[in-house]
Design an enzyme around this catalytic site. Structure first.
Site, PDB file in Angstrom:
ATOM      1  N   ASP A  71      -2.544   2.575 -12.587  1.00  0.00           N
ATOM      2  CA  ASP A  71      -2.728   2.097 -11.215  1.00  0.00           C
ATOM      3  C   ASP A  71      -1.560   1.156 -10.866  1.00  0.00           C
ATOM      4  OD1 ASP A  71      -4.037   1.667  -8.807  1.00  0.00           O
ATOM      5  OD2 ASP A  71      -5.286   0.042  -9.588  1.00  0.00           O
TER       6      ASP A  71
ATOM      7  N   GLU B  40       2.394   5.660  -2.809  1.00  0.00           N
ATOM      8  CA  GLU B  40       1.725   4.971  -1.697  1.00  0.00           C
ATOM      9  C   GLU B  40       2.685   4.782  -0.535  1.00  0.00           C
ATOM     10  OE1 GLU B  40      -1.018   1.754  -2.628  1.00  0.00           O
ATOM     11  OE2 GLU B  40      -0.101   0.507  -1.080  1.00  0.00           O
TER      12      GLU B  40
ATOM     13  N   HIS C  72      -7.175  -4.823  -0.835  1.00  0.00           N
ATOM     14  CA  HIS C  72      -7.592  -5.073  -2.218  1.00  0.00           C
ATOM     15  C   HIS C  72      -8.474  -6.319  -2.271  1.00  0.00           C
ATOM     16  CE1 HIS C  72      -3.849  -2.692  -3.237  1.00  0.00           C
ATOM     17  NE2 HIS C  72      -4.816  -2.039  -3.841  1.00  0.00           N
ATOM     18  N   GLY C  73      -9.405  -6.342  -3.234  1.00  0.00           N
ATOM     19  CA  GLY C  73     -10.228  -7.532  -3.435  1.00  0.00           C
ATOM     20  C   GLY C  73     -11.439  -7.574  -2.531  1.00  0.00           C
TER      21      GLY C  73
ATOM     22  N   HIS D 291      -7.268   3.185  -1.583  1.00  0.00           N
ATOM     23  CA  HIS D 291      -7.319   1.990  -2.437  1.00  0.00           C
ATOM     24  C   HIS D 291      -8.201   0.943  -1.773  1.00  0.00           C
ATOM     25  CE1 HIS D 291      -3.768   2.440  -5.307  1.00  0.00           C
ATOM     26  NE2 HIS D 291      -3.910   3.617  -4.726  1.00  0.00           N
ATOM     27  N   GLY D 292      -8.647  -0.023  -2.555  1.00  0.00           N
ATOM     28  CA  GLY D 292      -9.387  -1.150  -1.990  1.00  0.00           C
ATOM     29  C   GLY D 292     -10.686  -0.729  -1.335  1.00  0.00           C
TER      30      GLY D 292
ATOM     31  N   ASN E 232     -10.407   4.338  -5.226  1.00  0.00           N
ATOM     32  CA  ASN E 232     -10.242   3.317  -6.262  1.00  0.00           C
ATOM     33  C   ASN E 232     -11.315   2.245  -6.157  1.00  0.00           C
ATOM     34  OD1 ASN E 232      -7.934   4.732  -6.768  1.00  0.00           O
ATOM     35  ND2 ASN E 232      -6.548   2.985  -6.582  1.00  0.00           N
TER      36      ASN E 232
ATOM     37  N   THR F 188     -13.187  -4.044  -7.798  1.00  0.00           N
ATOM     38  CA  THR F 188     -13.975  -5.244  -7.516  1.00  0.00           C
ATOM     39  C   THR F 188     -15.473  -5.068  -7.772  1.00  0.00           C
ATOM     40  OG1 THR F 188     -12.320  -5.841  -5.864  1.00  0.00           O
ATOM     41  CG2 THR F 188     -14.430  -7.002  -5.749  1.00  0.00           C
TER      42      THR F 188
HETATM   43 ZN    ZN Z   1      -4.511  -0.345  -5.050  1.00  0.00          ZN
END
Ligand code: ZN
Length: 286
Positions: free
Chosen positions: A81, A133, A179-180, A207-208, A229, A232
């Site tokens: 990743d 990406e 993200h997060g 993502h995220g 993905n 978290t």
């Molecule tokens: Zn990512």
């Protein structure tokens, strides 16, 4: 069985579902992910960040994931990743990763094409798949203007140019995820996703995706997202599991009795994602 990212994602693209890509940091997380994949009869992507590799050691992940993949009938892909350097990516390829991501999204289009093409050339020579990406994910807030969207979200025409120039196997796009942990409720740009998918027809990566509502995930999968993905939500399950034992049984000091319940909890979370993404029951054999 260990398979490539391309094998997993082409099947998902053909059959209209998404495969969960779960970040692992230790043995228990890996076991939880594989247990869930077996329970759901689902293909799965196990992914390691550069930070996770630094934490656990590349040989540990190589041995652990290859063992897990060889022991199970469901298709398992070992993916890097957010690979950022040539050296890390080549090390992962040498150590048996079957898929890598080169994240050149901080470069301009030309620069991103240059670094991505270099990785595609080497990886494809040895049968390893490549994800790239385009667009920017970090720091995306709930309320952003149309002009800001155009600046950071993936541009469909650029996506076509990028894919044609690089030959990547899958593309991560920016349509409003971050993200997060989210502060507000994120709203994905479904129209943009629809346009990009219709133009590219290839596996699209999100993502995220921890914290995105189930309705939006379902919609995104319907519109052509094939890899989602998740980091978290699994981290949270691990910590919730550990915390519960420590709070309810403060005298407990056996790591197995602290990590075991966390592993069960992570397995439940991963299995629920597989059902949500539509990958349950989609495990195929070579
Ligand atoms: Zn990512």
């Amino acid at each position: 069985m260990l398979v490539t990212g391309k094998q997993i994602l082409d099947h998902a693209n053909e059959h209209g579902y998404a495969v969960g890509a779960f970040n692992i940091n230790n043995m228990e997380i890996l076991q939880a992910v594989i247990m869930a994949a077996e329970k759901e009869n689902s293909p799965v992507i196990v992914q390691t960040s550069e930070g996770a590799i630094k934490y656990a050691g590349i040989e540990y992940f190589e041995a652990l994931v290859h063992l897990a993949a060889n022991k199970t009938k469901v298709p398992v892909c070992l993916h890097l990743d957010h690979g950022t350097t040539y050296n890390t990516i080549i090390s992962c390829i040498r150590h048996g990763w079957s898929s890598v991501m080169i994240d050149g999204s901080h470069h301009d289009l030309k620069g991103n094409i240059a670094v991505t093409s270099e990785i595609v050339k080497v990886a494809h020579a040895v049968g390893v798949s490549v994800e790239a990406e385009l667009g920017r994910l970090s720091g995306i807030e709930d309320q952003i203007s149309v002009s800001e969207k155009d600046a950071i979200y993936t541009n469909p025409d650029e996506a076509v140019e990028f894919v044609n120039a690089t030959g990547v196997d899958s593309l991560a796009i920016a349509i409003g995820t971050a993200h997060g942990k989210y502060k507000g409720e994120p709203k994905l740009d479904m129209e943009r996703l629809d346009t990009i998918k219709k133009m590219l027809k290839m596996p699209i990566v999100l993502h995220g995706a921890s914290g995105i509502t189930e309705a939006q995930i379902t919609e995104a999968v319907k519109l052509g997202v094939n890899k989602i993905n998740i980091d978290t939500d699994v981290r949270q399950a691990f910590t919730d599991g550990v915390r519960k034992v420590i709070e309810t049984k403060p005298e407990e000091f056996d790591p197995r009795k602290i990590c075991g319940p966390a592993r069960d909890l992570m397995c439940e979370v991963v299995a629920s994602k597989m059902r949500m993404f539509g990958s349950s029951g989609q495990a195929w054999t070579l």
